[in-house]
Design a protein around this motif. Structure first.
Motif, PDB file in Angstrom:
ATOM      1  N   ILE A  92       0.797  -1.099  -0.009  1.00  0.00           N
ATOM      2  CA  ILE A  92       0.221  -0.044   0.028  1.00  0.00           C
ATOM      3  C   ILE A  92       0.767   1.202  -0.084  1.00  0.00           C
ATOM      4  O   ILE A  92       0.662   2.296  -0.849  1.00  0.00           O
ATOM      5  CB  ILE A  92      -0.985   0.209   1.183  1.00  0.00           C
ATOM      6  N   GLY A  93       1.877   1.510   1.056  1.00  0.00           N
ATOM      7  CA  GLY A  93       2.653   2.574   1.090  1.00  0.00           C
ATOM      8  C   GLY A  93       2.224   3.273   2.210  1.00  0.00           C
ATOM      9  O   GLY A  93       1.011   3.169   2.953  1.00  0.00           O
ATOM     10  N   ALA A  94       2.883   4.435   2.476  1.00  0.00           N
ATOM     11  CA  ALA A  94       2.283   5.458   3.736  1.00  0.00           C
ATOM     12  C   ALA A  94       2.913   6.779   3.240  1.00  0.00           C
ATOM     13  O   ALA A  94       2.999   7.749   3.935  1.00  0.00           O
ATOM     14  CB  ALA A  94       3.497   5.071   4.813  1.00  0.00           C
ATOM     15  N   ASP A  95       2.801   7.205   1.840  1.00  0.00           N
ATOM     16  CA  ASP A  95       2.922   8.568   1.457  1.00  0.00           C
ATOM     17  C   ASP A  95       1.337   9.226   1.323  1.00  0.00           C
ATOM     18  O   ASP A  95       0.583   9.022   0.822  1.00  0.00           O
ATOM     19  CB  ASP A  95       3.577   8.666   0.133  1.00  0.00           C
ATOM     20  N   ALA A  96       1.500  10.473   1.753  1.00  0.00           N
ATOM     21  CA  ALA A  96       0.291  11.382   1.396  1.00  0.00           C
ATOM     22  C   ALA A  96       0.185  11.782   0.067  1.00  0.00           C
ATOM     23  O   ALA A  96       1.353  11.957  -0.501  1.00  0.00           O
ATOM     24  CB  ALA A  96       0.582  12.818   2.430  1.00  0.00           C
ATOM     25  N   THR A  97      -0.908  11.882  -0.574  1.00  0.00           N
ATOM     26  CA  THR A  97      -0.930  12.223  -2.004  1.00  0.00           C
ATOM     27  C   THR A  97      -1.045  13.749  -2.199  1.00  0.00           C
ATOM     28  O   THR A  97      -0.975  14.139  -3.283  1.00  0.00           O
ATOM     29  CB  THR A  97      -2.236  11.537  -2.582  1.00  0.00           C
ATOM     30  N   GLY A  98      -1.377  14.574  -0.972  1.00  0.00           N
ATOM     31  CA  GLY A  98      -1.767  15.960  -1.173  1.00  0.00           C
ATOM     32  C   GLY A  98      -3.087  16.373  -1.899  1.00  0.00           C
ATOM     33  O   GLY A  98      -3.117  17.411  -2.245  1.00  0.00           O
ATOM     34  N   THR A 116      -0.962   5.807   1.006  1.00  0.00           N
ATOM     35  CA  THR A 116      -1.311   5.716   2.358  1.00  0.00           C
ATOM     36  C   THR A 116      -2.673   4.744   2.354  1.00  0.00           C
ATOM     37  O   THR A 116      -3.579   5.332   1.787  1.00  0.00           O
ATOM     38  CB  THR A 116      -1.443   6.735   3.331  1.00  0.00           C
ATOM     39  N   PRO A 117      -3.104   3.927   3.485  1.00  0.00           N
ATOM     40  CA  PRO A 117      -4.101   3.360   3.697  1.00  0.00           C
ATOM     41  C   PRO A 117      -5.435   4.316   4.385  1.00  0.00           C
ATOM     42  O   PRO A 117      -6.412   4.110   4.908  1.00  0.00           O
ATOM     43  CB  PRO A 117      -4.058   2.269   4.730  1.00  0.00           C
ATOM     44  N   LEU A 118      -4.901   5.648   4.350  1.00  0.00           N
ATOM     45  CA  LEU A 118      -5.754   6.650   5.026  1.00  0.00           C
ATOM     46  C   LEU A 118      -6.461   7.524   4.091  1.00  0.00           C
ATOM     47  O   LEU A 118      -7.197   8.307   4.614  1.00  0.00           O
ATOM     48  CB  LEU A 118      -4.952   7.517   6.285  1.00  0.00           C
ATOM     49  N   VAL A 119      -6.215   7.127   2.841  1.00  0.00           N
ATOM     50  CA  VAL A 119      -7.136   7.804   1.902  1.00  0.00           C
ATOM     51  C   VAL A 119      -7.951   6.536   1.232  1.00  0.00           C
ATOM     52  O   VAL A 119      -7.610   5.460   1.394  1.00  0.00           O
ATOM     53  CB  VAL A 119      -6.326   8.781   0.723  1.00  0.00           C
ATOM     54  N   ASN A 120      -8.964   6.932   0.474  1.00  0.00           N
ATOM     55  CA  ASN A 120     -10.022   5.966  -0.060  1.00  0.00           C
ATOM     56  C   ASN A 120      -9.127   4.679  -0.757  1.00  0.00           C
ATOM     57  O   ASN A 120      -9.418   3.612  -0.361  1.00  0.00           O
ATOM     58  CB  ASN A 120     -11.025   6.577  -0.682  1.00  0.00           C
ATOM     59  N   ALA A 121      -8.479   5.399  -1.655  1.00  0.00           N
ATOM     60  CA  ALA A 121      -7.678   4.054  -2.503  1.00  0.00           C
ATOM     61  C   ALA A 121      -7.032   3.198  -1.841  1.00  0.00           C
ATOM     62  O   ALA A 121      -7.159   2.112  -1.756  1.00  0.00           O
ATOM     63  CB  ALA A 121      -6.810   4.822  -3.405  1.00  0.00           C
ATOM     64  N   GLY A 122      -6.033   3.664  -0.885  1.00  0.00           N
ATOM     65  CA  GLY A 122      -5.388   2.831   0.017  1.00  0.00           C
ATOM     66  C   GLY A 122      -6.126   2.073   1.031  1.00  0.00           C
ATOM     67  O   GLY A 122      -5.849   1.077   1.382  1.00  0.00           O
ATOM     68  N   ALA A 123      -7.396   2.533   1.629  1.00  0.00           N
ATOM     69  CA  ALA A 123      -8.270   2.027   2.440  1.00  0.00           C
ATOM     70  C   ALA A 123      -8.903   0.864   1.865  1.00  0.00           C
ATOM     71  O   ALA A 123      -9.050  -0.115   2.339  1.00  0.00           O
ATOM     72  CB  ALA A 123      -9.197   3.057   2.983  1.00  0.00           C
ATOM     73  N   ILE A 124      -9.188   0.960   0.644  1.00  0.00           N
ATOM     74  CA  ILE A 124     -10.118  -0.019  -0.035  1.00  0.00           C
ATOM     75  C   ILE A 124      -8.717  -1.141  -0.217  1.00  0.00           C
ATOM     76  O   ILE A 124      -9.342  -2.470  -0.167  1.00  0.00           O
ATOM     77  CB  ILE A 124     -10.534   0.207  -1.343  1.00  0.00           C
TER      78      ILE A 124
END
Ligand code: GLU
Length: 321
Positions: A92-98, A116-124
């Motif tokens: 997944i990764g851990a980078d903010a997309t901005g 990052t898993p904390l935005v929709n794409a990474g969370a899905i």
């Protein structure tokens, strides 16, 4: 040198924040999910949970609202625990997309480099990794048990919200299938989308969120249930993710202003983690353009400033009797 804050000082700051911002009427309820638009805009609550398990609550701290994006933190922890941080970095990764939380452009731009898993794409993506892969019912149990352990209670689905999100999540469906094209989804895209939508539709209270925050702040130890929920190392991993992207594309401004790693959701909740010190949460439905609750931000910032809690100020803070 340690700096001591008494529980009384903390209680006063929380009460004062509530009083100061209660009448603020900036922002608007999220309306792209019909259910959220119908929630009472005047609800407002602030809760703190301390490492000893005591909670301080002011305002509407027992009202159940949609956890939305804050659920991403819980499921990120679940896959971090099951797969380990290295694998999560690879898959997944851990980078903010901005970019906004539901950005399709971010996926196109970063197709070689998961975010990052904390935005929709990474969370899905994260939901797709939850075990047992391929078994929707089993995965839901894992997701739910994990959130229950973090919050120290039984969290329940808000059916109406789930229905409302399921009929309006076209953008997220596009994200799930795009991820499939980039081989960044590790289970059936429709199962992953549905479980993601369901986890966002769970109802939590500000008090429960403060307990989840405190569990993270206490190295995976839930101070209320006294149960170990995840290994201590994951506190720094998840808090770093929260600190870099938790307030959507306003995260840098937020960290600069008050130095509180915090994750917000479009339902109006914000959960803040001060590792080793306490967990805090606020709830008020009207949000700003990025999706952050206006009153919750004002309240949390006020408390951080009043008590000089900014994590970058070099002081070790201890809350005493
Ligand atoms: N369920 C919401 C969505 O996917 C969550 C958004 C959020 O809270 O950031 O659009």
């Amino acid at each position: 040198m340690d700096r001591r804050i008494t529980k009384e000082e903390l209680k006063i700051a929380v009460t004062e924040a509530y009083k100061q911002f209660k009448e603020n009427n900036e922002g608007k309820n999220a309306n792209y999910i019909p259910y959220l638009a119908s929630v009472d805009s005047d609800l407002f609550g602030i809760a703190v949970c301390l490492p000893g398990g005591e909670t301080i609550t002011v305002g509407d701290c027992n009202y159940r609202f949609g956890i939305e994006s804050i659920s991403k933190v819980a499921t990120a922890l679940l896959v971090l625990k099951d797969y380990g941080p290295e694998t999560i970095m690879d898959m997944i990764g851990a980078d903010a997309t901005g970019m906004p939380f539901n950005s399709v452009l971010a996926i196109l731009l970063e197709n070689e480099h998961p975010s990052t898993p904390l935005v929709n794409a990474g969370a899905i993506s994260a939901v797709s990794m939850v075990r047992p892969v391929g078994n929707s019912r089993g995965k839901w149990e894992s997701i739910l048990n994990n959130i229950n352990e973090l919050c120290g209670c039984k969290v329940e689905l808000i059916d109406e919200l789930y229905k409302s999100e399921s009929t309006s999540n076209h953008n997220n469906r596009a994200i799930a299938w795009l991820l499939k094209g980039y081989e960044r989804i590790y289970d059936d895209p429709e199962i992953s989308l549905d479980l993601y939508t369901r986890q966002c539709s769970l109802g939590v209270t500000a008090k429960e969120l403060s307990i989840m925050a405190a569990t993270i702040a206490c190295g995976g130890y839930n101070p209320v249930t006294k149960r170990k929920v995840f290994p201590p190392l994951l506190t720094e991993k998840i808090t770093s993710m929260i600190a870099t992207v938790g307030m959507y594309e306003y995260t840098g401004d937020w960290m600069f202003k008050c130095g509180l790693p915090a994750k917000s959701g479009v339902g109006g909740g914000i959960m803040g983690v001060l590792p080793g010190i306490f967990g805090i949460a606020a709830f008020a439905p009207p949000i700003d353009k990025a999706g952050n609750s206006v009153k919750s931000q004002l309240a949390l910032r006020y408390i951080m400033e009043q008590l000089r809690l900014n994590i970058f100020n070099g002081k070790r803070i201890v809350v005493v009797e």
